[in-house]
Write an enzyme that holds these catalytic residues in place. Sequence first.
Site, short mmCIF file in Angstrom:
data_model
loop_
_atom_site.label_atom_id
_atom_site.label_comp_id
_atom_site.label_asym_id
_atom_site.label_seq_id
_atom_site.Cartn_x
_atom_site.Cartn_y
_atom_site.Cartn_z
N THR A 146 0.73 -1.40 0.04
CA THR A 146 0.01 -0.13 0.19
C THR A 146 0.92 1.18 0.04
O THR A 146 1.83 1.41 0.65
CB THR A 146 -0.81 -0.05 1.17
OG1 THR A 146 -1.69 -1.06 1.17
CG2 THR A 146 -1.80 1.38 1.25
N SER A 147 0.50 2.17 -0.90
CA SER A 147 1.34 3.59 -0.94
C SER A 147 2.64 3.31 -1.21
O SER A 147 3.12 2.53 -2.32
CB SER A 147 1.10 4.47 0.35
OG SER A 147 1.34 5.62 0.29
N SER A 148 3.67 3.58 -0.33
CA SER A 148 4.93 3.39 -0.46
C SER A 148 5.16 1.86 -0.66
O SER A 148 6.12 1.51 -1.53
CB SER A 148 5.71 4.13 0.66
OG SER A 148 7.05 3.71 0.49
#
Length: 304
Positions: A146-148
């Site tokens: 998720t995300s990074s």
Amino acid sequence: MVKLQYLLSILLYAYSCTALMLDRRDPTPGQLSQVTDFGDNPTNVGFYIYVPQNLASNPAIIVAIHYCTGTAQAYYSGTPYAQYAETYGFIVIYPESPYSGTCWDVSSQSTLTHNGGGNSNSIANMVDWTINQYNADASRVYVTGTSSGAMMTNVMAATYPNLFAAGIAYAGVPAGCFYSEANVEDQWNSTCAQGQSISTPEHWAQIAQAMYSGYEGSRPKMQIYHGSADATLYPQNYYETCKQWAGVFGYNYDSPQEVQNDTPVAGWAKTIWGENLQGILADGVGHNIQIQGEEDLKWFGFTS
């Protein structure tokens, strides 16, 4: 006196052996456990693992990569993968970023290169260790984040395509989009984050393929999730990431096979370019897009 020194030396030896055994103890089934000795770890990435009590023979592996400010513990607690592991018998690897703020290095040349000595190299070594330790099925290794962690998912799929059968990226950017010309580790790239790094499928594919120069083997199929109202990693990154993998797989980005509306959630749209690439754009959803655990199991082949 000599006898006392002899006894002390025996006790010290026994203590050191016990400490070594404790430091190298096997992960406890049914608990998130840290592994400290898994081979080369060039960037000191933390290695946490969940081995289910109901471990399958030749188990599959899911690598689950946390977001900025996250930890292995937070991603273990906040995602459904460990619970599913008890049902399906797979192992979950939870890497932990070594940096302040706990984003991942998706910017340096080392992490963007196969066996380059960066974060990606450390995570790949965790996979190798787990395969060897548990006789895991090397053909059923998957990566998500998720995300990074989604950024790193795309990087892992590009730098180690030989390791993974499939990947799922929740709210990330294309592999190489955060590249630092100054070769700085863990560097934020506002141009990319704000959706201003726009290119062609062919160019994005070249960037991904250059991360493992000369590789001609199979590549992991990819599923890309993003919210249309993401104000952290702008939604243009969804389109650029889909361009990248469409280019890698040789799909015509402008002519997908199918678009399924209200799938897998009302208001979300799934675009299918082929068996190796799907994109899901969540209308009105921000950066904190919800993991679709049941859909992940389907993409990874645990359910149909």
